[in-house]
Design a protein around this motif. Sequence first.
Motif, mmCIF file in Angstrom:
data_model
loop_
_atom_site.group_PDB
_atom_site.id
_atom_site.type_symbol
_atom_site.label_atom_id
_atom_site.label_comp_id
_atom_site.label_asym_id
_atom_site.label_seq_id
_atom_site.Cartn_x
_atom_site.Cartn_y
_atom_site.Cartn_z
ATOM 1 N N VAL A 1 1.342 0.380 -6.668
ATOM 2 C CA VAL A 1 0.706 0.544 -7.962
ATOM 3 C C VAL A 1 1.613 -0.113 -9.000
ATOM 4 O O VAL A 1 2.820 0.102 -9.018
ATOM 5 C CB VAL A 1 0.426 2.024 -8.297
ATOM 6 N N CYS A 2 1.007 -0.968 -9.816
ATOM 7 C CA CYS A 2 1.751 -1.746 -10.803
ATOM 8 C C CYS A 2 1.169 -1.441 -12.172
ATOM 9 O O CYS A 2 -0.062 -1.357 -12.327
ATOM 10 C CB CYS A 2 1.635 -3.234 -10.501
ATOM 11 N N GLY A 3 2.040 -1.238 -13.172
ATOM 12 C CA GLY A 3 1.501 -0.885 -14.465
ATOM 13 C C GLY A 3 2.468 -1.019 -15.609
ATOM 14 O O GLY A 3 3.486 -1.720 -15.522
ATOM 15 N N SER B 1 8.749 2.470 -14.374
ATOM 16 C CA SER B 1 8.704 2.969 -12.996
ATOM 17 C C SER B 1 7.564 2.367 -12.193
ATOM 18 O O SER B 1 7.507 2.510 -10.970
ATOM 19 C CB SER B 1 8.590 4.490 -12.994
ATOM 20 N N LEU B 2 6.643 1.683 -12.901
ATOM 21 C CA LEU B 2 5.542 0.976 -12.228
ATOM 22 C C LEU B 2 5.763 -0.530 -12.259
ATOM 23 O O LEU B 2 4.857 -1.303 -11.953
ATOM 24 C CB LEU B 2 4.210 1.321 -12.886
ATOM 25 N N TYR C 1 -2.489 0.929 -15.358
ATOM 26 C CA TYR C 1 -2.026 0.563 -14.014
ATOM 27 C C TYR C 1 -3.176 0.006 -13.187
ATOM 28 O O TYR C 1 -4.355 0.128 -13.545
ATOM 29 C CB TYR C 1 -1.413 1.777 -13.310
ATOM 30 N N ILE D 1 5.504 9.562 -10.434
ATOM 31 C CA ILE D 1 6.538 9.157 -11.373
ATOM 32 C C ILE D 1 6.709 10.262 -12.401
ATOM 33 O O ILE D 1 5.856 11.161 -12.520
ATOM 34 C CB ILE D 1 6.191 7.828 -12.083
ATOM 35 N N ALA E 1 6.853 -3.156 -8.426
ATOM 36 C CA ALA E 1 5.801 -2.143 -8.434
ATOM 37 C C ALA E 1 6.205 -0.932 -7.593
ATOM 38 O O ALA E 1 7.111 -0.994 -6.751
ATOM 39 C CB ALA E 1 4.502 -2.745 -7.904
ATOM 40 N N LEU E 2 5.520 0.176 -7.819
ATOM 41 C CA LEU E 2 5.797 1.425 -7.118
ATOM 42 C C LEU E 2 5.129 1.407 -5.753
ATOM 43 O O LEU E 2 3.906 1.224 -5.646
ATOM 44 C CB LEU E 2 5.260 2.609 -7.935
ATOM 45 N N TYR F 1 -3.995 -0.811 -8.662
ATOM 46 C CA TYR F 1 -3.547 -0.812 -7.277
ATOM 47 C C TYR F 1 -3.624 -2.230 -6.718
ATOM 48 O O TYR F 1 -4.533 -2.999 -7.054
ATOM 49 C CB TYR F 1 -4.408 0.117 -6.432
#
Length: 915
Positions: free
Chosen positions: A19-21, A25-26, A62, A50, A34-35, A64
């Motif tokens: 997950v990227c945002g 933390s993402l 965010y 997070i 990314a997480l 996926y």
Amino acid sequence: MILRFTLPFHTTWGQRLVVCGSEPSLGSWNLAQALNLHYSPASGIWSHEISLPDDQAGTVEYKYILLDERTGNEDWEWGANRRVEYDGRQFSRIVQEDYWRAAAQPENELHTAAFTQALMRRPARPASKAAAATKPAARLADSVVRFQLVAPRVDSDHLLCVLGSDPALGAWDARKAVLLSDTSYPTWTADVALEHPERTTQYKYGIWDPREKKILHLEAGDDRVISPSADRKTLRVRADEGFRYPTGHWRGAGVALPVFALRSRRGLGVGEFPDLKLLIDWAASTGLKMVQILPINDTTATHTWVDSYPYAAISVFALHPQYLNLDEIAEFREAADRQELEKLRDEFNELDFVDYEPVMKAKWQFIKTLYQQEKAAFLADPEFQAFREEQKSWLVPYAAFSALRDRFHTADFSQWPAEFQTPQNLDELTAETQPDFDEFGLHFFTQFHLDKQLREAVEYARQSGVVMKGDLPIGIYRHSADAWTQPELYHMDQQAGAPPDDFSTTGQNWRFPTYNWERMAEDGYLWWKQRMSHLARYFDALRIDHILGFFRIWEMPGHSVEGLLGHFSPALPLHRHEIEQRLGWFDHGRLCEPYIRWHILTDIFKEQAEAVKNEFLDEASFGVFHLKETVRTQRQIEALFEQKLAADPHNSEHYVWLRTSLYKLVNEVLFVPAEQADFYHPRITLPKTYSFRELDEPSRHRLHDLYNDFFYRRHEEFWRDQGMVKLPAVRYATNMLICGEDLGMVPESVPGVMKALGILGLNIQRMPSDPSVEFGHPNAAPYLSVVSPGSHDMSTVRGWWEEDPIRTQRFFENTLGHWGEAAPYYCEPWVAREITAQHLHSPAMWAVFPLQDLLAMDADLRRANPLDEQINVPSNPTHFWKYRLHLNLEDLVQEVGFNHEVQQLVIKSHRLQVY
């Protein structure tokens, strides 16, 4: 506080989810950071969490992404960024219960502006009242479930509701269903504190009628389930998969007519933007949900009827002055001007066609008068000042170009004085302080009012639940503001067109420069993004003309007039050694020079052969000829015969025949040279040449195999890659519903790319994509497509019906199902009605009809001569675009009987219902 991401998803070996945002933390939108999500085999869910500040409120965005370590693919889920709003003072934990949003799903296209801004447009409601009615307050210690569903397909008069087993969800009592808020439409939400969160909760979404206060449709399928939870101070966001409609896909119908063809009593001999409101009224009254038009950009290059061609825009941003309604700007102060306007209005509106030159001459005369009359107030108008500032990137160059065109009496900027051939200091040139400002101010004035009138018509369409669909031409005009300001974006020495097809056996030469895609890619296709963004100002749906051009364009050298000596660009040409290997020999003179023999001359020119030989040919050897140096190219021939026609107009028919026949000689080659030395393209339709037929049989066989491999196999993956690089930048530059005109010689890869990008294809019954059938059947069209009985480039249904009675008989029996019956000679109203009904019952998302084909269903309303209804003849490069509806739209709106008949056909095909 904790934000936990959960996503049920089945992966294969080597795949993983991240997950990227927006949060650090993402990865702060850096995919490399990314997480990583963790997979639980027991539940089939990927998850991770997070931390967020406990004492703050904020928003996290965010998405996926599915990563494949075997292929290196990075597949981002479809759609806009997800958003979660948090408040650490209310909840200590948020659990996002998401679902993967897959690309290339038919329902994704319901998220476009066509649906969200027009068809399912939400009515304005008091925000506070709606929120209070649909969002129960949650106590601080409660475990709250946020029901969140993205559902654009909800009628404007209806709402979404949720009904379930928990008492807070009505305990399955439909009268107690919880209503969802449409404040963030197309996302619907409701926060509910379940009374029994420790139990499994079952629920479903439904369509709620607020007037009847009841559920109209409960979604299909199994109940949705919320697992038990003992968590306190937790917000569970149920970001559910889409509403499961029990009635199948949404389908709609529309009408197509160019703006110039609109006829009203208030127009000045041509359709104008306010006339669109009349067509919208008619469409809404008949159940038609789309109004489709042709390009509306300014094409004023010569101030002659040649400018009637709507695909030769001098600016891809500016609107055509012919569409300006004078009355909506201001009333003329002088009585003489008012009388002259009414006199010309009566005179032009008596005509049954658009008399382009006199109409435009009059319109410019009145626009100039109004400009001088309104100039002071106009320049001081804050609305104009905002428009000029917002649109200055194209507006200033366009105004400068248009004024200089008129000052120097040509749009060919290479003929202007040297200091103007390249644009420079345009802000200074067009400044109000300049003594010649009025030359430029006139165009600011015209564009401002055109923009205002068109946007009013578009907003009227949206309020009426009708989609306005525009048209994006694939090319630009050679002598245009775009070419003047950014020539590096185009190959000015080349010409774009189309290979031979049903429209033209010699191909089409549009004479537009081709695009320099490599240069366009350097700034991420910024020009295309700007162009699409500007079109989205006016339209919620868009037809991309000749979408095949994004895969490869038919490109011809500057010396060609017809299209046969062109080639696809980009392409993978053949080296002479490859040709030699495949053919067994290579002779440049035999394969690449025009093949001209005495018997060919007699076949083409008959008794004129000797005279043609003496005037235009040199004899290389006995019976073998070459064209003279002065007529080696089609452009040279064209120039020569322009002189002959001017000097001797009484013999024009003979000269046109002779010129066309000489073009045939130039076309008598089997290969055309590529840009690189020693590389060649097979000439399109080479099996039809004399040159091919007179090869020996083994050479013919090998060359035919090479030809088929080159045009139907060699480039498939190459062209697919081209489309996947260029089209996404255009497709996702706006939220318009995109339809592609994909007719003609279509590479096999095109439908797959269009489907992957959610671009609707076009299905014309007379031009089936399946080469094994003579006529396409609307029932065979895929959902993501538009079906239509014809287009502006074809004869109408009535005109086509009379062209070839033998073909019509086959259509009557095989496609309409009248086995063993004799087809009527004319397309009777009942036949036109059958063809219309057949299209309406297609599974395609849209069925769009030229208005002429709908009027064909009524013997009293349709035009007497169907040949007068065709808008364009593609085989004629100098066609005069002058078609005009023969009925006033004010009268058509009042045709209650006919309008009811159209509406009933739409209703019976289920294209009027939302669910």
